[in-house]
Design a protein around this motif. Structure first.
Motif, PDB file in Angstrom:
ATOM      1  N   ALA A 148       0.844  -1.207   0.000  1.00  0.00           N
ATOM      2  CA  ALA A 148       0.000   0.000   0.000  1.00  0.00           C
ATOM      3  C   ALA A 148       0.873   1.248   0.000  1.00  0.00           C
ATOM      4  O   ALA A 148       0.647   2.187  -0.765  1.00  0.00           O
ATOM      5  N   GLY A 151       2.579   1.997  -3.220  1.00  0.00           N
ATOM      6  CA  GLY A 151       1.737   2.556  -4.274  1.00  0.00           C
ATOM      7  C   GLY A 151       1.601   4.067  -4.190  1.00  0.00           C
ATOM      8  O   GLY A 151       0.996   4.695  -5.056  1.00  0.00           O
ATOM      9  N   LEU A 152       2.151   4.656  -3.123  1.00  0.00           N
ATOM     10  CA  LEU A 152       2.049   6.115  -2.989  1.00  0.00           C
ATOM     11  C   LEU A 152       3.175   6.784  -3.772  1.00  0.00           C
ATOM     12  O   LEU A 152       4.251   6.203  -3.939  1.00  0.00           O
ATOM     13  N   GLU A 156       3.405  11.838  -1.614  1.00  0.00           N
ATOM     14  CA  GLU A 156       2.298  11.382  -0.754  1.00  0.00           C
ATOM     15  C   GLU A 156       2.854  10.605   0.432  1.00  0.00           C
ATOM     16  O   GLU A 156       2.407  10.750   1.571  1.00  0.00           O
ATOM     17  N   ARG A 190      -5.303  11.701  -0.476  1.00  0.00           N
ATOM     18  CA  ARG A 190      -5.021  10.710  -1.529  1.00  0.00           C
ATOM     19  C   ARG A 190      -4.287   9.506  -0.960  1.00  0.00           C
ATOM     20  O   ARG A 190      -4.604   8.357  -1.285  1.00  0.00           O
ATOM     21  N   GLN A 193      -6.676   7.307   1.029  1.00  0.00           N
ATOM     22  CA  GLN A 193      -7.605   6.628   0.116  1.00  0.00           C
ATOM     23  C   GLN A 193      -6.934   5.443  -0.565  1.00  0.00           C
ATOM     24  O   GLN A 193      -7.476   4.354  -0.630  1.00  0.00           O
ATOM     25  N   LYS A 194      -5.726   5.696  -1.078  1.00  0.00           N
ATOM     26  CA  LYS A 194      -5.006   4.626  -1.779  1.00  0.00           C
ATOM     27  C   LYS A 194      -4.747   3.470  -0.833  1.00  0.00           C
ATOM     28  O   LYS A 194      -4.894   2.310  -1.206  1.00  0.00           O
ATOM     29  N   GLY A 197      -7.740   1.446  -0.137  1.00  0.00           N
ATOM     30  CA  GLY A 197      -8.058   0.642  -1.318  1.00  0.00           C
ATOM     31  C   GLY A 197      -7.243  -0.652  -1.346  1.00  0.00           C
ATOM     32  O   GLY A 197      -7.774  -1.727  -1.607  1.00  0.00           O
ATOM     33  N   VAL A 198      -5.970  -0.540  -1.033  1.00  0.00           N
ATOM     34  CA  VAL A 198      -5.100  -1.712  -1.109  1.00  0.00           C
ATOM     35  C   VAL A 198      -5.319  -2.635   0.084  1.00  0.00           C
ATOM     36  O   VAL A 198      -5.339  -3.875  -0.060  1.00  0.00           O
TER      37      VAL A 198
END
Lengths: 203, 308
Positions: A148, A151-152, A156, A190, A193-194, A197-198
């Motif tokens: 996770a 993915g930033l 971020e 953001r 949220q990301k 999601g993961v």
């Protein structure tokens, strides 16, 4: 008294810091050493948590404080020392994160017979004879969290790290990263949220 | 409040970054709305999971980092004993001057000390210039210079990373550009150092530039950088500190071309304070060009060429 932008570290709340800076600017090495000791643990903690590698954290520490040493004369007290220092540190860390992105390399992950594992988890497990089920679950969660975070974007990631782990206010983070509080806010949003999601049903 | 706007506020609420008014209205919404309230729970669960991965640096690592830093600053070996009371400046002056005894052996640590020393004290001597740039967006302290190129008409283009990536351009007369080029002369990337020193070499009249050139000639690992620094220092070959660094290069630089140029600059004018250095050199010099130049200079100074 104006609140220091950094809040939690309390650079301005420590009346000794300004005099340490001035003494170090006059060439007093002991003062410089004391100044380093005020901040170095939080700098190292930031680098360790961002880069998940003691070696890389060590490099960040060294480069950051050498830059401070070389450039201390240019510090004019027009922002807090904490902000100034963190601009240096975050720049070096962002640089490392960007390089990793380019290389597509996960320095923090090592291959084991049970698949990729965050090397820091191995490091911790050596010290804890934890129950195997818990270790497995923690490892799965740990891997999911790492992916996770992976993915930033570097920026971020930095905003998230500074807010969640270092406890800095978004306004201070904006100052450090040369952006607005609003932009830091959007970055944090953001990032969460990301991650949600993961991580999905894991949390 | 709609669910959509509530969801957008949840992370900020969690981190205490909402105004009291918005906090109130979000709390009212959460009280009424089951799904948003669950989203709030997930936010807290995420935070707890993230808390568990937090690392605290082991105290041994902190101690190691401190020792490494102080060793780099003071020029000693990591973990080794610190020099008791000698300041950096004293160490630096000792490195440049005196008999040069043991310089070869001490080259690496002293290089580190002097590099830092010049930055620190050089900046002190020219502090007012740095102050003039304080308002400028470019701050070498937190900038990494990626590349430097000239774009003609005396303009320079510099790619930098600070909190974001960007390119700045301007003339070398712009103090902010000059600061970046100076920072470039200290970068890890030798290509950036060569380019920076090349740009600086025509501006040795400025104290800060002169310090950077001296530093490069004395300590840069790359011969192309040292060569460019030497070219830049030609105009200042009469200056005592420049001569000391030239003498140091003459004695211990491993590049013959640099040593040949250094000897030319040193013997171009009579300097009795160099007699000891030159006498010592003429005894042990392997390079014919250098030895003949030194012997000739000693003869002109009526100094003995033989042993004593």
């Amino acid at each position: 008294m104006p609140q220091d932008a950094a809040g939690t570290v309390g650079a301005r709340m420590n009346p000794q810091v300004d005099s340490l800076i001035r003494a170090a600017q006059r060439g007093d090495q002991d003062a410089f050493e004391q100044l380093v000791r005020v901040y170095d643990q939080s700098v190292l903690r930031l680098a360790m948590n961002l880069l998940r590698s003691p070696e890389d954290a060590r490099d960040v520490y060294q480069e950051a404080f050498l830059r401070v040493y070389r450039n201390l004369q240019t510090f004019r007290f027009d922002c807090s020392f904490h902000t100034w220092l963190y601009r240096i540190v975050t720049n070096i860390c962002l640089d490392q994160l960007r390089k990793r992105k380019v290389r597509k390399e996960e320095a923090a992950v090592v291959e084991t017979s049970e698949g990729p594992v965050d090397r820091m988890d191995l490091f911790e497990e050596e010290h804890a004879a934890a129950d195997p089920e818990r270790v497995t679950w923690n490892r799965q969660l740990g891997n999911r969290i790492e992916s996770a975070l992976g993915g930033l974007t570097p920026r971020e990631r930095m905003v998230f790290e500074l807010r969640h782990y270092q406890g800095l206010r978004l306004r201070a983070i904006g100052d450090i990263l040369g952006t607005t509080e609003e932009a830091a806010k959007n970055c944090l949003f953001r990032a969460t949220q990301k991650m949600r999601g993961v991580l999905g049903d894991f949390v | 409040m709609t669910c959509e706007s509530a969801l957008a506020l949840i992370p900020l609420y969690h981190y205490g970054e909402l105004t009291p008014e918005r906090e109130d209205s979000l709390e009212a919404h959460l009280h009424e709305c089951g799904s948003c309230s669950q989203a709030m729970d997930r936010q807290r669960a995420l935070a707890r999971a993230l808390d568990r991965r937090e690392l605290q640096p082991p105290s041994l690592l902190v101690e190691d980092c401190r020792a490494d830093l102080m060793a780099a600053i003071q020029g000693g070996a990591a973990g080794g004993a610190r020099p008791p009371s000698k300041g950096l400046w004293t160490l630096f002056l000792e490195a440049l001057g005196g008999t040069f005894a043991g310089m070869g052996r001490m080259r690496q640590p002293l290089a580190a000390a002097a590099l830092v020393g010049l930055g620190f004290f050089g900046a002190r001597l020219t502090g007012t210039k740095a102050a003039a740039n304080a308002g400028n967006a470019v701050q070498p302290a937190y900038t990494t210079v990626r590349s430097i190129s000239t774009t003609g008409a005396g303009r320079v283009e510099i790619a930098v990373d600070d909190t974001s990536r960007r390119v700045v351009s301007g003339g070398l007369d712009d103090p902010a550009i000059q600061q970046l080029v100076l920072a470039g002369s200290r970068e890890d990337n030798p290509a950036v150092r060569v380019e920076s020193v090349d740009l600086l070499k025509g501006r040795a009249a400025s104290g800060e530039v002169r310090d950077a050139l001296l530093n490069a000639l004395a300590h840069d690992a790359n011969p192309a950088v040292r060569m460019k620094a030497l070219e830049g220092l030609k105009a200042l070959a009469g200056d005592a500190q420049v001569r000391q660094v030239l003498a140091q290069a003459l004695i211990k630089d491993d590049n013959d071309v640099i040593r040949m140029q250094a000897v030319d600059l040193l013997v171009a004018q009579r300097d009795d304070s160099m007699v000891g250095v030159l006498q010592n050199l003429v005894q042990h010099e392997d390079n014919n060009y250098v030895r003949l130049k030194v012997a000739k200079a000693l003869k002109e100074m009526n100094a003995s060429v033989g042993t004593f």
